[in-house]
Design an enzyme around this catalytic site. Sequence first.
Site, mmCIF file in Angstrom:
data_model
loop_
_atom_site.group_PDB
_atom_site.id
_atom_site.type_symbol
_atom_site.label_atom_id
_atom_site.label_comp_id
_atom_site.label_asym_id
_atom_site.label_seq_id
_atom_site.Cartn_x
_atom_site.Cartn_y
_atom_site.Cartn_z
ATOM 1 C CE LYS A 246 -4.440 -1.283 -0.077
ATOM 2 N NZ LYS A 246 -5.442 -0.962 -0.651
ATOM 3 C CB SER B 70 -0.210 -8.239 -0.242
ATOM 4 O OG SER B 70 -1.813 -9.100 -0.466
#
Length: 615
Positions: free
Chosen positions: A163, A417
């Site tokens: 992110k 992720s």
Amino acid sequence: MESVAFARLQFPTLAPPPPTGGRRSFLLPLRVATVGAGGGKGPVLTAATAVASSSSSVITTQSDAASSSSSPPALPLKRVTADSLHYESGYLGGISERTRAPAAEGLTDGDPNPMEYLTNILSSRVYDVAIESPLQLAPKLSERLGVDLWLKREDLQPVFSFKLRGAYNMMAKLSRDRLDRGVICSSAGNHAQGVALAAQKLGCDAVIVMPVTTPEIKWQSVERLGATVCLVGDSYDEAQLYAKKRGEQEGRTFIPPFDHPDVITGQGTVGMEIIHQLKGPLHAIFVPVGGGGLVAGIAAYVKRVRPEVKIIGVEPFDANAMALSLYHGQRVMLEQVGGFADGVAVKVVGEETFRLCRELVDGVVLVGRDAVCASIKDMFEEKRSILEPAGALSLAGAEAYCKYYGLEGTNVVAITSGANMNFDRLRLVTELADVGRKREAILATILQEERGSFKQYCELVGSINITEFKYRYDSRKEDALVLYSVGLHTDTELGAMMERMKAAQLRTFNLTNDDVVKHHLRYFMGGRSNVQDELLCRFIFPERPGALMKFLDTFSPRWNISLFHYRAQGETGANVLVGIQVPKEDMEEFRNKANTLGYEYAYGVTNEAYQLLMQ
């Protein structure tokens, strides 16, 4: 059982404590405690009713993050349930004749064209703060699957998540004047840390709005990066609405989590790195999907330079907003979304992300909670790293896809992720991991209450290891029910054992895939009874003080509570099984009260497993 018995759960009543420090420059009628870097013990909040309810016909969701106050009101989205599109795990689905956009639905003013996305990704400034994450071979998993499985280690970023890329890329393009006025975002986790670190790097003041249910480890991580934490509301929708309002009033720039071209461009650098790092043939890249920023960015790059590579999204069965949107050819809204993989728990995907995905993505693989837990365990055994559920999602999808299609002798990439795991959730992960890899099965067998029956049963089980066994003698019955789990096995071994039971006229039931059994009923062995007018329901309790009392105030003492099972699972919402004695003539009143309560629920859970184990 009367409601007073639940006092042992010790859920304190919600009360408005005083602020603990930080700034309070917002204007909305909310009582919020904010915390700046190092200020006080931590943020606490009681939210007023000024925040919009998620029960309205049009819900503001994460996908609305990029819209401005001057934008025209969005048309109501089609509301669907997650189970309205369901296919076997590993199957590449979500694509229909409605998926691809007609030629008339091309770019609108302001949308970057494909070449602009490509050049913007190549020139992105994400490496001011992000690392080029390694692409590592997973030898154990590769041997098991018969492919070369590569892990793109975004969990090794400075904030343990990809992110950071999108947040920094957008913020780095802001003018100095806009940076000086500050930024604001709403997030329950990884996006918050990305914005906070980007603000630290750019010398910018940042306010991070998070739901009050956010685990302490997450908001403390944001606070340590120097941002001001503000806890508002029980849901992301409430937090986002407040963040946008406060941003307008204070002149702050709202940083969306996924639905903005600059955010998508930043995430697209992951795809650029994969193509740079893996020179040989590549069958597919598996990408976790929430709002769609990561998969849209990767697809925008990879499909322009290596169009033969499949871009495959991965979603949980109960949070499949992208698969449903692609299938219907338009963005849809999930009525409810599962919260286990909270990093992808999104009701509506983004407008720009959907536009790119319907053109470029090859399909979506759906996986269950058990498979995600199994992949978390696989990653630990492979690299000694612990992924969060959303971080292991693409790995679970890659494993399911390779098995479903019998893929052999090629390269596939799974993006790990994120690694911001809530430690309390590890207990649930370990319980479900073996079920997900078929290393444990939950079974029930009916035995005759006579001497020697238990020995006969053990002989029929044979060499399969029993990992758990529950039995209680009942002198009122001629038959006994045993509930047990068996360990490492193959489908053939398990099938053979069940055939032996059948030949011996011992009825055996495979309950492995029944969530009610796994999470609730297995703990009630020996508690059978026939309760008049008992209605079995599952509620999602928000993990906050006062949640239990709000529930009890709604239903008790109007109706007697006959069963209650709560177990903390380290999620933002707790799955609670409740039995309530509701006569048929009271059902309409019960439904009205349940809807007014505002908790997600399903009533009328009277499946075969309940009848078998509880009555």
